[in-house]
Design a protein around this motif. Structure first.
Motif, PDB file in Angstrom:
ATOM      1  N   MET A   1      12.848 -21.254  -6.074  1.00 18.10           N
ATOM      2  CA  MET A   1      12.465 -19.885  -5.833  1.00 18.10           C
ATOM      3  C   MET A   1      13.237 -19.011  -6.811  1.00 18.10           C
ATOM      4  SD  MET A   1      12.775 -17.581  -2.350  1.00 18.10           S
ATOM      5  CE  MET A   1      13.180 -18.986  -1.423  1.00 18.10           C
ATOM      6  N   LYS A   2      12.504 -18.213  -7.567  1.00 27.49           N
ATOM      7  CA  LYS A   2      13.189 -17.361  -8.531  1.00 27.49           C
ATOM      8  C   LYS A   2      13.371 -15.953  -7.967  1.00 27.49           C
ATOM      9  CE  LYS A   2       9.219 -15.802 -11.176  1.00 27.49           C
ATOM     10  NZ  LYS A   2       8.646 -15.649 -12.480  1.00 27.49           N
ATOM     11  N   TYR A   3      14.398 -15.308  -8.417  1.00 29.08           N
ATOM     12  CA  TYR A   3      14.749 -13.968  -7.989  1.00 29.08           C
ATOM     13  C   TYR A   3      14.039 -12.949  -8.865  1.00 29.08           C
ATOM     14  CZ  TYR A   3      17.691  -9.818  -7.479  1.00 29.08           C
ATOM     15  OH  TYR A   3      18.149  -8.547  -7.284  1.00 29.08           O
ATOM     16  N   VAL A   4      13.415 -11.956  -8.235  1.00 30.01           N
ATOM     17  CA  VAL A   4      12.745 -10.883  -8.959  1.00 30.01           C
ATOM     18  C   VAL A   4      13.261  -9.556  -8.410  1.00 30.01           C
ATOM     19  CG1 VAL A   4      10.525  -9.799  -9.485  1.00 30.01           C
ATOM     20  CG2 VAL A   4      10.670 -12.283  -9.292  1.00 30.01           C
ATOM     21  N   ASN A   5      13.646  -8.672  -9.288  1.00 29.48           N
ATOM     22  CA  ASN A   5      14.123  -7.355  -8.879  1.00 29.48           C
ATOM     23  C   ASN A   5      12.916  -6.506  -8.468  1.00 29.48           C
ATOM     24  OD1 ASN A   5      15.141  -4.749  -8.662  1.00 29.48           O
ATOM     25  ND2 ASN A   5      16.604  -5.041 -10.321  1.00 29.48           N
ATOM     26  N   ALA A   6      12.922  -6.054  -7.222  1.00 28.61           N
ATOM     27  CA  ALA A   6      11.798  -5.288  -6.691  1.00 28.61           C
ATOM     28  C   ALA A   6      11.569  -3.995  -7.479  1.00 28.61           C
ATOM     29  CB  ALA A   6      12.030  -4.975  -5.217  1.00 28.61           C
ATOM     30  N   ALA A   7      12.628  -3.402  -8.001  1.00 30.57           N
ATOM     31  CA  ALA A   7      12.498  -2.161  -8.758  1.00 30.57           C
ATOM     32  C   ALA A   7      11.683  -2.357 -10.025  1.00 30.57           C
ATOM     33  CB  ALA A   7      13.883  -1.610  -9.101  1.00 30.57           C
ATOM     34  N   GLU A   8      11.616  -3.590 -10.510  1.00 27.03           N
ATOM     35  CA  GLU A   8      10.866  -3.872 -11.730  1.00 27.03           C
ATOM     36  C   GLU A   8       9.376  -4.089 -11.488  1.00 27.03           C
ATOM     37  OE1 GLU A   8      12.753  -7.240 -13.515  1.00 27.03           O
ATOM     38  OE2 GLU A   8      14.647  -6.190 -13.809  1.00 27.03           O
ATOM     39  N   ILE A   9       8.981  -4.411 -10.251  1.00 30.99           N
ATOM     40  CA  ILE A   9       7.572  -4.750 -10.037  1.00 30.99           C
ATOM     41  C   ILE A   9       6.864  -3.892  -8.988  1.00 30.99           C
ATOM     42  CG2 ILE A   9       7.858  -7.131 -10.782  1.00 30.99           C
ATOM     43  CD1 ILE A   9       7.830  -7.925  -7.800  1.00 30.99           C
ATOM     44  N   PRO A  11       5.835  -0.308  -6.917  1.00 27.02           N
ATOM     45  CA  PRO A  11       5.758   1.150  -7.095  1.00 27.02           C
ATOM     46  C   PRO A  11       6.938   1.816  -6.382  1.00 27.02           C
ATOM     47  CG  PRO A  11       3.693   0.260  -6.224  1.00 27.02           C
ATOM     48  CD  PRO A  11       4.679  -0.839  -6.209  1.00 27.02           C
ATOM     49  N   GLU A  12       7.398   2.926  -6.914  1.00 29.94           N
ATOM     50  CA  GLU A  12       8.585   3.581  -6.385  1.00 29.94           C
ATOM     51  C   GLU A  12       8.459   3.931  -4.907  1.00 29.94           C
ATOM     52  OE1 GLU A  12      11.305   7.529  -7.170  1.00 29.94           O
ATOM     53  OE2 GLU A  12      10.086   6.756  -8.818  1.00 29.94           O
ATOM     54  N   ARG A  13       7.281   4.384  -4.504  1.00 25.95           N
ATOM     55  CA  ARG A  13       7.070   4.757  -3.098  1.00 25.95           C
ATOM     56  C   ARG A  13       7.234   3.549  -2.165  1.00 25.95           C
ATOM     57  NH1 ARG A  13       1.397   6.139  -1.574  1.00 25.95           N
ATOM     58  NH2 ARG A  13       1.512   5.443   0.555  1.00 25.95           N
ATOM     59  N   LEU A  14       6.687   2.419  -2.562  1.00 27.31           N
ATOM     60  CA  LEU A  14       6.812   1.208  -1.766  1.00 27.31           C
ATOM     61  C   LEU A  14       8.257   0.719  -1.744  1.00 27.31           C
ATOM     62  CD1 LEU A  14       5.646  -1.096  -0.111  1.00 27.31           C
ATOM     63  CD2 LEU A  14       4.951  -2.190  -2.256  1.00 27.31           C
ATOM     64  N   LEU A  15       8.937   0.804  -2.876  1.00 27.41           N
ATOM     65  CA  LEU A  15      10.335   0.410  -2.961  1.00 27.41           C
ATOM     66  C   LEU A  15      11.189   1.236  -2.000  1.00 27.41           C
ATOM     67  CD1 LEU A  15      12.547  -1.294  -4.283  1.00 27.41           C
ATOM     68  CD2 LEU A  15      12.672   0.442  -6.083  1.00 27.41           C
ATOM     69  N   ARG A  16      10.987   2.551  -1.986  1.00 33.19           N
ATOM     70  CA  ARG A  16      11.750   3.419  -1.069  1.00 33.19           C
ATOM     71  C   ARG A  16      11.466   3.051   0.385  1.00 33.19           C
ATOM     72  NH1 ARG A  16      10.254   7.879  -4.561  1.00 33.19           N
ATOM     73  NH2 ARG A  16       8.636   8.272  -3.034  1.00 33.19           N
ATOM     74  N   GLU A  17      10.227   2.752   0.696  1.00 31.95           N
ATOM     75  CA  GLU A  17       9.852   2.368   2.066  1.00 31.95           C
ATOM     76  C   GLU A  17      10.562   1.073   2.470  1.00 31.95           C
ATOM     77  OE1 GLU A  17       8.041   2.673   5.770  1.00 31.95           O
ATOM     78  OE2 GLU A  17       8.139   4.169   4.177  1.00 31.95           O
ATOM     79  N   LEU A  18      10.571   0.091   1.580  1.00 29.11           N
ATOM     80  CA  LEU A  18      11.261  -1.167   1.864  1.00 29.11           C
ATOM     81  C   LEU A  18      12.758  -0.951   2.051  1.00 29.11           C
ATOM     82  CD1 LEU A  18       9.478  -3.662  -0.547  1.00 29.11           C
ATOM     83  CD2 LEU A  18       9.475  -3.730   1.942  1.00 29.11           C
ATOM     84  N   GLN A  19      13.322  -0.055   1.271  1.00 30.61           N
ATOM     85  CA  GLN A  19      14.757   0.204   1.363  1.00 30.61           C
ATOM     86  C   GLN A  19      15.144   0.785   2.718  1.00 30.61           C
ATOM     87  OE1 GLN A  19      15.095   2.561  -2.207  1.00 30.61           O
ATOM     88  NE2 GLN A  19      16.082   0.882  -3.335  1.00 30.61           N
ATOM     89  N   VAL A  26      18.606  -9.453   0.773  1.00 32.95           N
ATOM     90  CA  VAL A  26      17.596 -10.311   0.160  1.00 32.95           C
ATOM     91  C   VAL A  26      16.406 -10.417   1.112  1.00 32.95           C
ATOM     92  CG1 VAL A  26      17.113 -12.630  -0.683  1.00 32.95           C
ATOM     93  CG2 VAL A  26      19.346 -11.604  -1.087  1.00 32.95           C
ATOM     94  N   LEU A  27      15.217 -10.323   0.558  1.00 31.54           N
ATOM     95  CA  LEU A  27      13.984 -10.391   1.341  1.00 31.54           C
ATOM     96  C   LEU A  27      13.098 -11.475   0.769  1.00 31.54           C
ATOM     97  CD1 LEU A  27      12.039  -9.072   3.457  1.00 31.54           C
ATOM     98  CD2 LEU A  27      11.219  -7.643   1.587  1.00 31.54           C
TER      99      LEU A  27
END
Length: 85
Positions: A1-9, A11-19, A26-27
């Motif tokens: 399983m590879k690690y991917v930075n959510a901020a890179e993939i 949308p900002e609105r979805l990222l803020r919601e997840l935060q 880790v999710l």
């Protein structure tokens, strides 16, 4: 399983919601593909299902567990699980 930075993939609105739910932890996000059940591709699932129905039918018709065990080459405990399962 590879690690991917959510901020890179994401949308900002979805990222803020997840935060709001998981800030900095880790999710794991499972694959979207639906995994097939064991034996569906090879046909084993239907083969053993049919065999088990046949064993149940023969038992209902009076065949003993010992005879079924001999006939199908299965342990007595396996025949019992099939019959009562």
């Amino acid at each position: 399983m590879k690690y991917v930075n959510a901020a890179e993939i994401l949308p900002e609105r979805l990222l803020r919601e997840l935060q709001t739910y998981i800030d900095g932890d880790v999710l794991y996000v499972p694959k979207n593909s639906s995994k097939k059940k064991w034996g569906t591709v090879s046909g084993s699932r239907s083969f053993y299902g049919e065999r088990n129905r046949e064993i149940q039918r023969l038992y209902r018709e009076g065949c003993s567990m010992e005879a079924l065990s001999e006939e199908y080459g299965l342990a007595h405990s396996t025949i019992r699980k099939i019959i009562y399962g």
